[in-house]
Design a protein around this motif. Structure first.
Motif, PDB file in Angstrom:
ATOM      1  N   ARG A 287       0.830  -1.204   0.000  1.00  0.00           N
ATOM      2  CA  ARG A 287       0.000   0.000   0.000  1.00  0.00           C
ATOM      3  C   ARG A 287       0.871   1.264   0.000  1.00  0.00           C
ATOM      4  N   ALA A 288       1.988   1.186   0.669  1.00  0.00           N
ATOM      5  CA  ALA A 288       2.892   2.345   0.704  1.00  0.00           C
ATOM      6  C   ALA A 288       3.431   2.626  -0.684  1.00  0.00           C
ATOM      7  N   VAL A 289       3.793   1.537  -1.398  1.00  0.00           N
ATOM      8  CA  VAL A 289       4.335   1.715  -2.747  1.00  0.00           C
ATOM      9  C   VAL A 289       3.260   2.306  -3.666  1.00  0.00           C
ATOM     10  N   ALA A 290       2.038   1.748  -3.581  1.00  0.00           N
ATOM     11  CA  ALA A 290       0.959   2.240  -4.437  1.00  0.00           C
ATOM     12  C   ALA A 290       0.644   3.696  -4.125  1.00  0.00           C
ATOM     13  N   LEU A 291       0.610   4.016  -2.817  1.00  0.00           N
ATOM     14  CA  LEU A 291       0.314   5.396  -2.429  1.00  0.00           C
ATOM     15  C   LEU A 291       1.401   6.344  -2.922  1.00  0.00           C
ATOM     16  N   ALA A 292       2.650   5.910  -2.822  1.00  0.00           N
ATOM     17  CA  ALA A 292       3.762   6.763  -3.267  1.00  0.00           C
ATOM     18  C   ALA A 292       3.650   7.049  -4.762  1.00  0.00           C
ATOM     19  N   VAL A 293       3.258   6.007  -5.532  1.00  0.00           N
ATOM     20  CA  VAL A 293       3.127   6.189  -6.982  1.00  0.00           C
ATOM     21  C   VAL A 293       2.007   7.196  -7.292  1.00  0.00           C
ATOM     22  N   VAL A 294       0.874   7.042  -6.595  1.00  0.00           N
ATOM     23  CA  VAL A 294      -0.246   7.966  -6.825  1.00  0.00           C
ATOM     24  C   VAL A 294       0.143   9.398  -6.490  1.00  0.00           C
TER      25      VAL A 294
ATOM     26  N   LEU B  49       0.375  12.676  -8.889  1.00  0.00           N
ATOM     27  CA  LEU B  49      -0.356  13.920  -8.607  1.00  0.00           C
ATOM     28  C   LEU B  49       0.581  15.125  -8.526  1.00  0.00           C
ATOM     29  N   ALA B  50       1.779  14.883  -8.022  1.00  0.00           N
ATOM     30  CA  ALA B  50       2.707  15.995  -7.806  1.00  0.00           C
ATOM     31  C   ALA B  50       3.400  16.452  -9.089  1.00  0.00           C
ATOM     32  N   MET B  51       3.591  15.510 -10.010  1.00  0.00           N
ATOM     33  CA  MET B  51       4.401  15.838 -11.198  1.00  0.00           C
ATOM     34  C   MET B  51       3.860  17.024 -12.008  1.00  0.00           C
ATOM     35  N   PRO B  52       2.529  17.103 -12.269  1.00  0.00           N
ATOM     36  CA  PRO B  52       2.052  18.288 -13.003  1.00  0.00           C
ATOM     37  C   PRO B  52       2.343  19.592 -12.274  1.00  0.00           C
TER      38      PRO B  52
END
Length: 788
Positions: A431-438, A442-445
């Protein structure tokens, strides 16, 4: 350590605090003048590579610093003039003004011509010089043309003193003849449309940045303005001067100090009361913080001689971070219950407090490396305040808190426990990995939309009403204070004047193209000897034959008693700059001569007038030896840009410096986990700033450095405190949340500041601390799982 030793140490600390308070009172109030610095220019760093350019910038900025310019406007010309006279009389009675000028003393305009008569054959206007150099110049025609010219207003020569008009044309180019203000009824008056404007000027008997002078001057002006407007209906008074901007800056800063200080104090008090359920911890927390702030203020005044407004506002916000040390000790006491023992409690929190203090000092020390006087003072203030606040916990609190306290409020601990467990569960495993990816997606734009703008004008916000009045006065009178100027240097006075004249040859086409209104320089008022000799050489052929000159003059009607003195005045003497600078007419322009500041050679200033683009002004100085354009705001903006770029490197350096400290304390494998909350908090803050389209400045990066320091503290508090409250889940995170809320209440309130720089600073801290404190439970997840 025995209880007696605790009390003895507390007594020593209290005595030292009392001495500090006495010293601080004397420093701030006993000097007769305020130690608070309101001069915004003094907060800025030196930006010019040429030291003389830096001196010139300060001289120019303060040349009119103590002058007040008032423009009395009324649609009725008589009322405008009567109002100006009344205003001048009212201000003249107040001792805060050294001089007040409304009505001009009666004078003969010829007195302004007399000093130039002996040099009249050395002074030629550009047009006359060009005409005289042209083959076929007809002096008789020029004589007839001038004799038949209409009456000249302003400073006019007598016809018999300058029959060909050469001196008159040269005088017409002088600044006092180019002014839109004309003498009417002994008042300097201008007319725009149906409105008459009358100039009133005053000089302060003291500095514009002196608090007492500001208050007295503004009080006198307001009172005189009200009386004038009552007696002369329809009167409006425009005002400009450094005293108005300094007073506005002081008022804004006081508003911010009151807002941030009062709201954060009340908010923090309510939080502490709600969590600790007793007024005692509240008073002790504020006592510890107050000691730190007093010590920081005193040290800044001792080191810097004054304290900037910006530092005062920042100091009000420091309350939220300095109180953390007390909160941790008070939390340890509350969590210990009946088993509380002050010396044991001190041993328990000491590692966390020292580690947190060390990381905070590291961040502020990096801030102090910036060659920016205000930032260095803020770094000194913060480092002193934090250190003394921390020492007060070691010195005072163990003696004052020997009895057990009530436990933390159940509600706060319950909420903290739910939040901590939710974050810890989410940030573990897949879940930590999935959350980090999300979160990354979100942050990249937001990161993509980041941009920067280092324009120093974006960091200050002078009152719009004042800037509008200054603009109107500049448009109507031509009076104003430009921030760009040319510094002209040479081996001696003669070379400086020659280089000014070379520059003028570049500026004149800009004036003719309406790209520049004009310029102000000494060479236009006292030309170089080379120029004067060349002027005289152009006139020499006309005086070779005195009889021919007599015929020309006689032919147009001049009498013999006028002709002979004119012919005998030839060739006259050259005009010397130093002699001219000593004349009364040169008084307003003496600051343009930098001869007394240039240790090797000589120098002067040339002020372009108008709103010509910087690139155009720079192009005019290109490849001219000894001439450089100085643009102080542009230089400061460039410096801010340079240090903004460096700041990202410093932030990385700060992270790298913390790594070995955490590695030594927690083990190298745990370092990423402990550092993750502040680092991710910084990343998410940048993303939000990008989404908000807020251009990054140096102040954003300064705030991010503090986010790193404060965020690291929270991770340290949680990891160090958790083993001592295993019996009370959520209690340690509750104290961390309490620290974070106090920081948000103080630093975050800076987002409401009237100063854009502090507003950016506050918003960044608000976001950074908010993200970090939400993520900080992840710093203990691994160990808790291991323990489980």
């Amino acid at each position: 350590m025995s209880p007696r030793s605790l009390w003895l140490r507390a007594a020593w600390f209290a005595a030292a605090t009392l001495l500090l308070a006495v010293l601080g009172t004397w420093l701030l109030l006993g000097h007769g003048s305020s130690a608070i610095q309101t001069d915004l220019l003094a907060m800025l760093p030196a930006t010019e590579q040429n030291p003389l350019a830096e001196v010139a910038a300060h001289r120019l900025a303060h040349a009119n610093g103590d002058r007040v310019i008032l423009l009395v406007a009324n649609a009725n010309d008589d009322r405008a003039k009567a109002a100006a006279r009344e205003l001048g009389r009212a201000l003249g009675k107040n001792s805060v003004f050294a001089t007040v000028t409304a009505e001009l003393p009666p004078f003969n305009l010829q007195q302004r011509v007399a000093p130039y008569l002996a040099h009249r054959f050395n002074l030629l206007a550009d047009a006359d010089r060009t005409a005289l150099a042209r083959p076929g110049y007809d002096p008789a025609q020029a004589l007839v043309q001038h004799v038949n010219e209409p009456f000249v207003t302003g400073v006019a020569t007598r016809l018999q003193d300058a029959p060909f008009g050469w001196l008159q044309h040269w005088l017409d180019q002088q600044p006092w003849n180019r002014s839109p203000l004309v003498p009417e009824d002994n008042l300097l008056t201008a007319h725009r449309g149906e409105v008459s404007y009358v100039l009133v000027t005053a000089t302060l008997k003291g500095s514009s940045y002196d608090d007492a002078i500001q208050r007295r001057a503004l009080g006198a002006l307001d009172q005189a303005e009200l009386a004038t407007q009552r007696d002369q209906p329809g009167t409006r008074i425009l005002r400009t001067g450094a005293v108005f901007y300094a007073a506005a800056a002081r008022a804004d800063a006081e508003h911010d100090v009151h807002l941030v200080g009062l709201v954060s104090t009340i908010g923090i008090a309510l939080l502490l009361l709600g969590v600790f359920r007793s007024p005692g911890p509240l008073l002790l927390a504020f006592l510890s913080t107050a000691i730190g702030i007093v010590a920081a203020t005193i040290l800044c005044v001792l080191i810097f001689g004054h304290i900037y407004l910006l530092t005062l506002v920042f100091g009000a916000a420091l309350l939220g971070e300095a109180v953390d040390y007390s909160i941790q000790y008070l939390s340890a006491r509350a969590n210990a219950g009946d088993a509380w023992e002050p010396r044991k409690g001190l041993r328990q929190v000491r590692p966390a407090l020292l580690l947190a203090l060390g990381t905070s000092l590291l961040g502020y020390a990096l801030l102090g490396l910036v060659p920016f006087p205000a930032l260095r003072q803020m770094a000194c203030f913060a480092m002193t305040g934090m250190t003394v606040a921390c020492l007060s916990v070691f010195g005072l609190l163990p003696a004052l808190l020997q009895r057990p306290a009530k436990p933390l409020s159940t509600t706060s601990v319950h909420i903290a426990r739910i939040l901590q467990e939710s974050v810890a569960r989410t940030a573990y495993g897949r879940r930590a990995v999935a959350l980090a990816v999300v979160l990354l997606l979100l942050a990249m734009p937001g990161w993509w939309q980041l941009r920067h703008d280092d324009d120093v004008h974006l960091l200050i916000a002078p009152p719009a009403a004042l800037t509008e009045q200054e603009k109107q006065i500049r448009d109507i009178t031509g009076l104003g204070n430009g921030t760009q100027f040319y510094l002209v240097q040479g081996k001696d006075q003669e070379q400086v004047l020659q280089r000014e004249e070379a520059l003028e040859q570049r500026l004149q086409p800009l004036v003719e193209a309406n790209s520049l209104q004009g310029w102000l320089g000494l060479a236009g008022m006292a030309p170089s000897l080379q120029r004067q000799q060349a002027n005289q050489a152009l006139l020499a052929p006309l005086f070779v034959q005195p009889e021919r000159m007599r015929q020309w003059l006689s032919h147009v009607g001049f009498r013999a008693n006028d002709i002979e003195p004119y012919i005998h005045a030839w060739p006259g003497t050259p005009l010397d700059l130093q002699a001219w600078l000593k004349t009364p007419i040169a008084t307003p322009f003496r600051y343009l001569w930098m001869g007394d500041e240039a240790h090797h050679g000589a120098a002067s200033l040339v002020l372009p007038q108008g709103d010509a683009p910087v690139a155009m002004l720079q192009h005019a100085a290109d490849h001219l030896p000894g001439v450089m354009l100085v643009d102080k705001p542009a230089s400061i903006s460039a410096l801010f840009g340079r240090y903004r770029r460096y700041a990202s490197v410093w932030l990385l350096a700060a992270v790298l410096l913390i790594v070995p400290v955490f590695g030594w304390r927690y083990g190298w494998r745990e370092v990423p986990r402990v550092l993750a909350p502040p680092v991710l908090g910084i990343g998410f803050t940048l993303a939000v700033l990008g989404y908000l389209h807020q251009p990054l400045t140096l102040f954003h990066w300064m705030a991010l450095m503090l986010v790193l320091g404060v965020g690291a503290n929270y991770a340290v508090f949680l990891r160090e405190g958790e083993p001592h409250v295993m019996h009370h889940p959520g209690a340690m995170y509750a104290s961390v949340l309490l620290s974070a809320f106090t920081a948000l209440l103080s630093f975050g309130l800076l987002a409401l500041s009237s100063m854009p720089a502090l507003r950016d600073f506050g918003l960044t801290l608000l976001l950074g601390i908010g993200f970090t404190v939400l993520l900080v439970p992840t710093s203990t997840t691994s160990r808790k799982r291991q323990d489980a």
